[in-house]
Write a protein that holds these residues in place. Structure first.
Motif, PDB file in Angstrom:
ATOM      1  N   PRO A 178     -35.376   8.077  28.158  1.00  0.00           N
ATOM      2  CA  PRO A 178     -35.631   7.767  26.744  1.00  0.00           C
ATOM      3  C   PRO A 178     -34.709   8.501  25.784  1.00  0.00           C
ATOM      4  N   ARG A 243     -44.623   6.239  31.374  1.00  0.00           N
ATOM      5  CA  ARG A 243     -45.210   6.046  30.055  1.00  0.00           C
ATOM      6  C   ARG A 243     -45.702   7.369  29.463  1.00  0.00           C
ATOM      7  N   CYS A 246     -42.716   9.551  28.414  1.00  0.00           N
ATOM      8  CA  CYS A 246     -42.041   8.910  27.279  1.00  0.00           C
ATOM      9  C   CYS A 246     -42.797   9.209  25.989  1.00  0.00           C
ATOM     10  N   LEU A 284     -36.343   0.881  26.897  1.00  0.00           N
ATOM     11  CA  LEU A 284     -36.059   2.238  27.353  1.00  0.00           C
ATOM     12  C   LEU A 284     -35.978   2.343  28.866  1.00  0.00           C
TER      13      LEU A 284
END
Length: 327
Positions: A178, A243, A246, A284
């Protein structure tokens, strides 16, 4: 050697040759936090009123209508705080990575091809933490970085490098991809970024190309050795790691949101309810989705989790493929 040259150079090489190339590149092109940045150059001075701290369109908050509607003075104030806070989170992630690399390298056998590269990477990450902290100090912003939950679990995360190195290096990508994606987007856009921040991003992107390259290479090399059950469990864990990390890196914590004065409705929009924000989130991880397919981390069950996490989509055909072409 540029990131593109490095990527081309690694194609078709054996695992040992690839690691040797990465290590040699670290010797030939590396940066020192206090030698390669002219901190005391007047052009690099951090002026809190400098309009170049306005967040670029490459930042999900920077392009939101709420932020764009603010007076210039507030945009500058929020922009400097956000840049400092993202930098602090990046610093904290690098510290976890350094500790993990040392845990991983500690148990390597003599003659292991990973040892030399791991220590090169740890050295470079140490310079990154110095570079990041110096910027935070000069910004004058008292930022906390990651959320309290991230900071609470941080001391334990490096242990996974010894226990579950395959999962750890996927976690490395969850943090590196990211930041790398956002910094490349800003540099490519050519916005009027403050020269100090631009120099920091240039150095970081240049060296992260090697770090990301190693993680990809390591995971592809180790994947065939996984047992069937181990592969399936990891396939479900990977999208969750992607996730969560991030969000820890890109989504400001409660203190940061309060300090910047971002309304709750804007927070929900930016992270990640608005259609443009959801697309950004998917973009991303195009490279990681490609890697997941190559390493057997994609199956019907794991694909459902990628979708549930909002990070599914078309995979890249090659590393660093522009998002507009991959999405």
């Amino acid at each position: 050697m540029t990131a593109t040259d490095l990527q081309t150079d690694l194609t078709g090489r054996s695992y040992d040759d690839t690691l040797r190339t990465l290590s040699e590149a670290s010797v030939e092109q590396h940066f020192d936090a206090f030698r390669d940045i002219a901190w005391d150059d007047p052009a690099y001075a951090v002026d809190p009123a400098d309009p170049r701290w306005v967040l670029p369109a490459g930042d999900v908050l920077g392009r939101h209508p709420w932020y764009r509607s603010l007076p210039l003075e507030r945009q500058v104030e929020i922009g400097l705080y956000r840049q400092a806070n993202v930098t602090k989170v990046g610093l904290q992630f690098e510290q976890i990575l350094i500790s993990g690399l040392m845990n991983y390298a500690f148990g390597l056998r003599n003659g292991s091809p990973e040892f030399r590269y791991s220590t090169h990477e740890a050295t470079e990450e140490c310079h990154h933490t110095q570079m990041f902290q110096e910027f935070v100090n000069r910004s004058g912003q008292d930022v906390a970085g990651g959320t309290w939950a991230f900071r609470a679990v941080a001391p334990f995360l490096p242990l996974f490098a010894k226990w579950v190195p395959f999962g750890f290096f996927y976690g490395v990508l969850a943090g590196e991809e990211p930041i790398d994606h956002v910094q490349k987007a800003v540099l490519r856009a050519g916005d009027d970024t403050h020269p100090l921040l631009r120099r920091i991003m240039q150095i970081h992107v240049a060296e992260e190309a090697r770090h990301i390259g190693f993680a990809h290479t390591y995971l592809e090399h180790r994947a065939p050795r996984l047992r069937r059950v181990e592969r399936f469990v990891l396939s479900l864990v990977v999208p969750l790691i992607m996730r969560w990390l991030c969000d820890q890196i890109l989504r400001p914590g409660r203190k940061a949101r309060r300090d910047m004065g971002i309304p709750r409705s804007v927070v929900r929009d930016v992270w990640w309810r608005a259609p443009e924000s959801r697309k950004f989130l998917r973009d991303l991880f195009a490279d990681v989705r490609m890697l997941a397919e190559r390493t057997g981390m994609m199956n019907p069950a794991s694909r459902l989790l990628w979708r549930a996490m909002g990070i599914d989509g078309r995979s890249s055909r090659f590393r660093s493929q522009p998002a507009s072409a991959a999405s």
